[in-house]
Scaffold this motif. Structure first.
Motif, PDB file in Angstrom:
ATOM      1  N   UNK A   1       8.469  61.430  81.137  1.00 37.11           N
ATOM      2  CA  UNK A   1       9.574  60.635  80.640  1.00 37.11           C
ATOM      3  C   UNK A   1       9.181  59.157  80.766  1.00 37.11           C
ATOM      4  N   UNK A   2       8.958  58.522  79.641  1.00 32.72           N
ATOM      5  CA  UNK A   2       8.444  57.152  79.622  1.00 32.72           C
ATOM      6  C   UNK A   2       9.571  56.198  79.223  1.00 32.72           C
TER       7      UNK A   2
ATOM      8  N   UNK B   1      10.461  58.648  75.214  1.00 33.90           N
ATOM      9  CA  UNK B   1      10.090  60.051  74.966  1.00 33.90           C
ATOM     10  C   UNK B   1      11.364  60.882  74.944  1.00 33.90           C
ATOM     11  N   UNK B   2      12.236  60.578  73.988  1.00 38.29           N
ATOM     12  CA  UNK B   2      13.547  61.204  73.949  1.00 38.29           C
ATOM     13  C   UNK B   2      13.664  62.401  73.034  1.00 38.29           C
ATOM     14  N   UNK B   3      12.534  62.926  72.577  1.00 39.66           N
ATOM     15  CA  UNK B   3      12.566  64.143  71.773  1.00 39.66           C
ATOM     16  C   UNK B   3      11.311  64.943  72.076  1.00 39.66           C
ATOM     17  N   UNK B   4      11.294  66.190  71.630  1.00 40.38           N
ATOM     18  CA  UNK B   4      10.126  67.031  71.876  1.00 40.38           C
ATOM     19  C   UNK B   4       8.957  66.679  70.951  1.00 40.38           C
ATOM     20  N   UNK B   5       9.151  65.693  70.063  1.00 39.18           N
ATOM     21  CA  UNK B   5       8.018  65.141  69.318  1.00 39.18           C
ATOM     22  C   UNK B   5       7.164  64.243  70.222  1.00 39.18           C
ATOM     23  N   UNK B   6       7.812  63.648  71.227  1.00 38.53           N
ATOM     24  CA  UNK B   6       7.125  62.689  72.098  1.00 38.53           C
ATOM     25  C   UNK B   6       6.908  63.228  73.509  1.00 38.53           C
TER      26      UNK B   6
END
Length: 781
Positions: A688-689, A698-703
């Motif tokens: 979590x960045x 990093x608020x989605x599973x893409x990140x």
């Protein structure tokens, strides 16, 4: 009583409904007249609310109500707080602890992106979301506090104006004389290690449904929680209702991992909305909400030093630790002291000094997640031990051989209290034997022999070790009630809530053996506060020990009731009565056998007269668990690193573990494998960045990267059974252990693979970009 089922590889009885798609999760709950809630969450990490205008939102089609703090002020009680030091711990350790009030709806200042500011309720989730978008809020941005180490220093902007600094929990703790040991040492190694912020990420996000019956003033709420009774207690306080008027049901839960054991605003807001509106209300969390608002975890910095003799004997440990707890310190000393209590692990070390600061920042609040401070402690310690081994020219396995505790040294008193305030004493185990078992099973020596030739061919393979000793099954109790129905079938009810652990199978195995009935006769019910009045819940690797022991005690008491009733029915002495496969009989007279149902039915009064005994075929137990049992394991990771791309391939993974007597080996294997998978995520992928303004990047599973089956290696488990004398079943907890050691073992394996390049791993996750930077720096040097 035999052990027909305990220890057997029984198939999980709950699996068919999952495999057929017949499980019932919170999002499957649909009630007549139900409306849906959505939340306006703060877009700022730190900002003061200057105004809120809900006029336009409230007038939109389908909208039932829009609520702010002012609208629900009479219900706005502080959210639950946990983690006060118990008396036995407070007497030994002087804590500075500050805990702050958080309300279900933000009152004046938002302190992290995702904090709830307002709630809209409408006839569909879509319309509720549209209403949220129409709420107008005035914001006054405030300075964001983001870096935990900087935030702990004088001059940092303050999260709370009435605090002198940003330290939520501060303490020092020592055993022995670390200063003298460091002075006498032949070798000292020091390093700073960083463990990133990452999360449990259950496949099912959170969810709440609530309905209120004005007729009798009762509230029923379905909650995807690990702690149904805790939710009930929180609601009783917030709503000022007696607990018996509040029913909390945890239906099928799609993973918890500690994330669903925290106290959340939504747990109260949805029931409050149901009461105010007089209609059932539902909220199902989406993944974006989950990532910004469900509890975060881990995130520590360790400045650690080891002192050793020239023969590799470790004399002492010093550690300065920072923990980022996020915006609210809801969990008190739990994560800080868990870290300290597990730092020494399997090592024979008598001198320790730790200084700890848990720091508030403008991030989503932290909470315990599978391991809860232990993975961070193990990462710092086992990475430091490998650094020491490299400095001294010793193989990492050899330095552990010289420092791991042997079975004949246990019980081992560390000379400090555990988090429950009781003395920290390892009850059973053999950590040296566990190490040797792991090395043999992983063919460690064979790997070492092959490694030089592989390196000559440009193949960088490494092997890494990590060991832990884990306090499992914290008390003080769990509830269980066991009863017979009219057909002689068995119903087990417990406060433990299953979120995938296989309770319906393991608990049935315990009860079936005590009562000598077929396994399929036993039905297990958990996570329903109407079924048993008191309970704790499922977390901290506790359910098998706490609930299992209570089930054993209750079933034993029920067995005595059955025997007394059967003795009267069969006109025999109680000592002569046996129960076999669901039938009672007089020993040595097989023709006397009658089914359990006959005993029950004969005990029920009829017009002809009273029964042969009171038809009280039920027993309840709250087995007292004063302190924890100590499980342990050694993990071995094998990796191959591509120095041109920084990609790490996991080749094999082995866990040699001791969780006491094993109830069901496949279930234990599954728990270990699942934990390892999450540990692999922490080692290589997940983070979590936040940026310098406190915005989650990093608020989605893409990140936010999660490991899949493609990234996981074959996982081998070796069961080592050292029974605990602290409970009647001889068991220890196993739910968290798999997640504790993978970051350390994998980092050690990567560093071993790249030993010719001199790369040192000091932080996780070890991403390709991070690893390439380390390799590039060494090549440049």
């Amino acid at each position: 009583m035999g052990a027909k089922y305990f220890g057997a590889a029984v198939r999980r009885v709950e699996d068919p409904r999952y495999l057929r798609g017949e499980a019932r999760y919170v999002d499957d709950i649909k009630l007549p007249g139900m409306v849906h809630a959505a939340f306006l969450r703060s877009p700022h990490a730190h900002a003061r609310i200057t105004r809120i205008d809900t006029t336009r939102a409230a007038a939109m089609p389908g909208v039932a109500r829009v609520f702010t703090f002012a609208d629900l002020a009479r219900f706005m009680k502080p959210l639950p707080l946990f983690g006060a030091p118990p008396p036995g711990l407070a007497a030994r350790v002087s804590f500075t602890m500050r805990q702050t009030t958080q309300y279900g709806l933000c009152k004046d200042v938002a302190r992290y992106v995702g904090e709830i500011v307002a709630m809209a309720v409408a006839d569909s989730r879509y319309r509720a979301e549209d209403a949220v978008d129409a709420i107008e809020v005035g914001w006054e941005p405030l300075p964001a506090v983001v870096d935990m180490v900087t935030a702990s220093e004088p001059g940092s902007p303050l999260m709370y104006a009435d605090w002198p600094d940003n330290v939520a929990v501060g303490f020092t703790h020592a055993i022995g004389d670390a200063d003298a040991a460091f002075t006498a040492a032949d070798v000292v190694v020091r390093e700073r290690f960083r463990v990133q912020r990452y999360v449990g990420m259950p496949i099912e996000p959170r969810g709440v449904v609530a309905t209120y019956e004005r007729r009798d003033g009762t509230l029923t709420t379905w909650n995807s929680t690990q702690v149904a009774h805790w939710v009930q207690q929180g609601l009783a306080a917030a709503l000022e209702m007696p607990p018996h008027k509040i029913r909390v049901i945890a239906p099928d839960v799609g993973g918890g991992f500690g994330t669903k054991a925290a106290g959340y605003a939504e747990d109260a807001l949805i029931p409050i909305a149901a009461i105010v509106l007089g209609r059932p209300v539902k909220w199902a969390e989406d993944r974006r909400e989950h990532m910004m608002a469900a509890a975060h975890a881990r995130h520590q910095v360790h400045d650690i030093a080891l002192a050793a003799r020239r023969d590799g004997t470790i004399l002492a440990v010093r550690d300065r630790v920072w923990l980022d707890v996020g915006a609210y310190n809801s969990w008190g000393i739990v994560l800080p002291y868990n870290t300290v209590a597990h730092l020494l692990g399997p090592y024979r070390i008598r001198n320790l000094h730790v200084a700890f600061k848990a720091v508030v920042t403008n991030k989503t609040p932290n909470a315990p997640y599978r391991g809860a401070g232990r993975p961070e402690a193990v990462f710092a310690m086992d990475r430091a031990v490998d650094c020491l081994a490299r400095r001294m020219g010793l193989d990492p396995a050899e330095i552990r051989r010289r420092n791991y505790l042997r079975g004949d040294e246990l019980p081992w008193d560390l000379g400090m209290p555990y988090r429950d305030g009781n003395p920290l004493v390892y009850d059973s185990g053999d950590f040296r034997a566990g190490l040797e078992a792991a090395l043999r099973a992983a063919r460690y020596d064979e790997f070492r022999r092959a490694q030089p030739a592989l390196r000559e061919r440009g193949i960088y393979r490494g092997i890494g070790l990590s060991g832990y000793v884990e306090g499992t099954a914290i008390g003080p109790y769990e509830s269980a009630s066991v009863r017979l129905d009219l057909a002689g079938r068995v119903v087990v009810v417990t406060g433990a809530c299953s979120s995938g652990q296989g309770h319906e199978t393991s608990f049935a195995q315990v009860a079936a053996d005590v009562l000598s009935v077929p396994l399929e006769w036993v039905t297990v019910i958990g996570g329903d506060t109407s079924a048993v009045p008191f309970g704790v819940g499922t977390f901290a690797s506790r359910s098998a020990v706490t609930a299992g022991s209570s089930i054993h005690d209750a079933a034993t008491a029920l067995r005595e009731k059955i025997i007394r009733a059967a003795a009267t029915l069969l006109e025999a002495a109680p000592a002569d009565i046996a129960i076999e496969d669901g039938r009672v009989l007089v020993r040595g007279a097989p023709a006397s056998a009658v089914p359990l149902a006959r005993v029950v039915q004969a005990s029920i009064p009829t017009f002809a007269g009273p029964g042969v005994a009171s038809p009280d075929f039920e027993a309840t137990a709250y087995h007292h668990v004063p302190t924890v049992t100590w499980a342990s394991a050694v993990h071995v990771a094998q990796v191959e690193v591509d120095p041109e791309t920084g990609v790490v391939a996991l080749l094999a993974y082995l866990v040699a573990h001791d969780c006491g007597k094993v109830i069901n080996p496949p279930i234990v294997d599954g728990q270990v494998h699942g934990g390892v998978a999450q540990g692999v995520g922490g080692a290589l992928y997940e983070e979590m960045v936040y940026d310098e303004g406190g915005q989650l990047l990093t608020g989605s599973l893409m990140d936010y990267l999660l490991p899949t089956a493609m990234e996981l290696p074959p996982i081998e488990t070796v069961h080592l059974e050292h029974p605990s004398a602290r409970n009647p079943l001889g068991i220890k907890g196993v739910g968290e252990g798999g997640a504790i050691s993978p970051p350390a073992a994998i980092a050690n394996a990567i560093e071993d693979a790249l030993a010719p390049l001199g790369v040192r791993i000091t932080e996780t996750p070890v991403t390709p970009a991070r690893l390439l930077a380390l390799i590039g720096a060494k090549k440049t040097a």
